[in-house]
Design a protein around this motif. Sequence first.
Motif, PDB file in Angstrom:
ATOM      1  N   GLU A  23      -1.232   3.685  -2.352  1.00  0.00           N
ATOM      2  CA  GLU A  23      -2.563   3.066  -2.289  1.00  0.00           C
ATOM      3  C   GLU A  23      -3.670   4.063  -2.596  1.00  0.00           C
ATOM      4  O   GLU A  23      -4.654   3.741  -3.265  1.00  0.00           O
ATOM      5  CB  GLU A  23      -2.780   2.425  -0.920  1.00  0.00           C
ATOM      6  CG  GLU A  23      -4.036   1.561  -0.836  1.00  0.00           C
ATOM      7  CD  GLU A  23      -3.950   0.261  -1.644  1.00  0.00           C
ATOM      8  OE1 GLU A  23      -4.926  -0.503  -1.604  1.00  0.00           O
ATOM      9  OE2 GLU A  23      -2.908   0.019  -2.303  1.00  0.00           O
ATOM     10  N   ALA A  61      -8.831   1.382   6.302  1.00  0.00           N
ATOM     11  CA  ALA A  61      -7.530   1.017   6.858  1.00  0.00           C
ATOM     12  C   ALA A  61      -7.551   1.089   8.378  1.00  0.00           C
ATOM     13  O   ALA A  61      -7.024   0.204   9.068  1.00  0.00           O
ATOM     14  CB  ALA A  61      -6.445   1.930   6.300  1.00  0.00           C
ATOM     15  N   TRP A  66      -6.612   3.798  -5.388  1.00  0.00           N
ATOM     16  CA  TRP A  66      -8.017   4.039  -5.074  1.00  0.00           C
ATOM     17  C   TRP A  66      -8.632   5.055  -6.041  1.00  0.00           C
ATOM     18  O   TRP A  66      -9.731   4.855  -6.559  1.00  0.00           O
ATOM     19  CB  TRP A  66      -8.148   4.565  -3.638  1.00  0.00           C
ATOM     20  CG  TRP A  66      -8.386   3.520  -2.606  1.00  0.00           C
ATOM     21  CD1 TRP A  66      -7.454   2.844  -1.864  1.00  0.00           C
ATOM     22  CD2 TRP A  66      -9.656   3.028  -2.161  1.00  0.00           C
ATOM     23  NE1 TRP A  66      -8.057   1.969  -1.001  1.00  0.00           N
ATOM     24  CE2 TRP A  66      -9.402   2.065  -1.162  1.00  0.00           C
ATOM     25  CE3 TRP A  66     -10.970   3.306  -2.509  1.00  0.00           C
ATOM     26  CZ2 TRP A  66     -10.428   1.375  -0.513  1.00  0.00           C
ATOM     27  CZ3 TRP A  66     -11.994   2.634  -1.857  1.00  0.00           C
ATOM     28  CH2 TRP A  66     -11.709   1.673  -0.873  1.00  0.00           C
ATOM     29  N   ASN A  93      -3.568   9.050   7.521  1.00  0.00           N
ATOM     30  CA  ASN A  93      -2.902   7.977   6.794  1.00  0.00           C
ATOM     31  C   ASN A  93      -1.425   7.883   7.166  1.00  0.00           C
ATOM     32  O   ASN A  93      -0.850   6.790   7.221  1.00  0.00           O
ATOM     33  CB  ASN A  93      -3.052   8.188   5.290  1.00  0.00           C
ATOM     34  CG  ASN A  93      -2.730   6.946   4.489  1.00  0.00           C
ATOM     35  OD1 ASN A  93      -3.102   5.839   4.862  1.00  0.00           O
ATOM     36  ND2 ASN A  93      -2.034   7.123   3.386  1.00  0.00           N
ATOM     37  N   ASP A 130     -10.752   5.266   1.939  1.00  0.00           N
ATOM     38  CA  ASP A 130      -9.525   4.472   2.022  1.00  0.00           C
ATOM     39  C   ASP A 130      -9.001   4.463   3.453  1.00  0.00           C
ATOM     40  O   ASP A 130      -8.683   3.402   4.017  1.00  0.00           O
ATOM     41  CB  ASP A 130      -8.496   5.076   1.060  1.00  0.00           C
ATOM     42  CG  ASP A 130      -7.111   4.441   1.156  1.00  0.00           C
ATOM     43  OD1 ASP A 130      -6.981   3.344   1.728  1.00  0.00           O
ATOM     44  OD2 ASP A 130      -6.153   5.048   0.638  1.00  0.00           O
ATOM     45  N   ARG A 156      -6.136  -3.500  -5.297  1.00  0.00           N
ATOM     46  CA  ARG A 156      -6.028  -3.067  -3.900  1.00  0.00           C
ATOM     47  C   ARG A 156      -5.055  -3.987  -3.163  1.00  0.00           C
ATOM     48  O   ARG A 156      -5.107  -5.205  -3.321  1.00  0.00           O
ATOM     49  CB  ARG A 156      -7.399  -3.111  -3.229  1.00  0.00           C
ATOM     50  CG  ARG A 156      -7.392  -2.512  -1.822  1.00  0.00           C
ATOM     51  CD  ARG A 156      -8.740  -2.680  -1.151  1.00  0.00           C
ATOM     52  NE  ARG A 156      -8.748  -2.083   0.178  1.00  0.00           N
ATOM     53  CZ  ARG A 156      -9.509  -2.485   1.190  1.00  0.00           C
ATOM     54  NH1 ARG A 156     -10.360  -3.494   1.011  1.00  0.00           N
ATOM     55  NH2 ARG A 156      -9.431  -1.891   2.353  1.00  0.00           N
ATOM     56  N   LYS A 157      -4.196  -3.391  -2.365  1.00  0.00           N
ATOM     57  CA  LYS A 157      -3.181  -4.166  -1.665  1.00  0.00           C
ATOM     58  C   LYS A 157      -3.599  -4.462  -0.230  1.00  0.00           C
ATOM     59  O   LYS A 157      -4.423  -3.766   0.366  1.00  0.00           O
ATOM     60  CB  LYS A 157      -1.836  -3.429  -1.673  1.00  0.00           C
ATOM     61  CG  LYS A 157      -1.300  -3.153  -3.077  1.00  0.00           C
ATOM     62  CD  LYS A 157      -1.051  -4.442  -3.847  1.00  0.00           C
ATOM     63  CE  LYS A 157      -0.502  -4.187  -5.245  1.00  0.00           C
ATOM     64  NZ  LYS A 157      -1.533  -3.800  -6.220  1.00  0.00           N
ATOM     65  N   ARG A 199       0.827  -1.208   0.000  1.00  0.00           N
ATOM     66  CA  ARG A 199       0.000   0.000   0.000  1.00  0.00           C
ATOM     67  C   ARG A 199       0.860   1.257   0.000  1.00  0.00           C
ATOM     68  O   ARG A 199       0.981   1.926  -1.008  1.00  0.00           O
ATOM     69  CB  ARG A 199      -0.928  -0.002   1.222  1.00  0.00           C
ATOM     70  CG  ARG A 199      -2.024  -1.045   1.156  1.00  0.00           C
ATOM     71  CD  ARG A 199      -2.904  -0.979   2.386  1.00  0.00           C
ATOM     72  NE  ARG A 199      -3.946  -1.999   2.347  1.00  0.00           N
ATOM     73  CZ  ARG A 199      -4.781  -2.237   3.352  1.00  0.00           C
ATOM     74  NH1 ARG A 199      -4.698  -1.548   4.480  1.00  0.00           N
ATOM     75  NH2 ARG A 199      -5.696  -3.193   3.238  1.00  0.00           N
TER      76      ARG A 199
END
Length: 220
Positions: free
Chosen positions: A17, A164, A21, A103, A160, A202-203, A13
């Motif tokens: 990431e 997470a 997205w 994030n 996102d 997506r990871k 990600r």
Amino acid sequence: MAQTPVLHYFFGRGRAECIRWLLAAAGVEFEEKFYRTKEEYNKLVQSGDLLFGQIPMLEIDGQKLVQTKAILNYIAGKYNLFGSDLKERAYIDMYVEGASDLNTLILSYFFLSDCDKEKQLNLMKDKAHKRYFPVYSKALEGKDFLVGNKLSCADVYLLDVILALEEFHPDILQDFPNLQAFKKKTCEIPNIKKFLQPGSKRKQMADATYVNTVKELCFS
């Protein structure tokens, strides 16, 4: 025919990431080039393609774009995910920056010592609950989207980050019904729903292989 965009990054990600997205939300098919060895990475750095000597890099429209925010802004502008006027764009930028702050807490977690990870988990939840989620919740009162009446890159980035965070704190939205509703509705948008299915680009959450690769290629 335009060439398919190519995203250059590690197999994980990280800071790429949110780019995956946004491309997915825009319905853009893209390819990926992963860097797993020092030799591969050094070759890219020495090519001069990386303006500041770091990835992610996105090849798109004959350009080689670097710096995550610049890449996001380009995608958002190209695919009508950046609001309808300058005022909306300013709010979108602010909401994206807030999600980016959260994030960063998530991304740094994987590189901390074991004794610091518990503190980081608590910090993630505390910052989300006290600083960021109340702002997003208020913005979503009576609305489906953060800004205006259509999906923007701010909505995509927020989703996102929410997903997470839920991997660490499954109940993190418990006190935020507006965000619960936002998550539910946004996850049903066709392009996003497709990205959430198995087999998409997506990871998964960072594992030891990803962490060790980043450390070896960037910090050694």
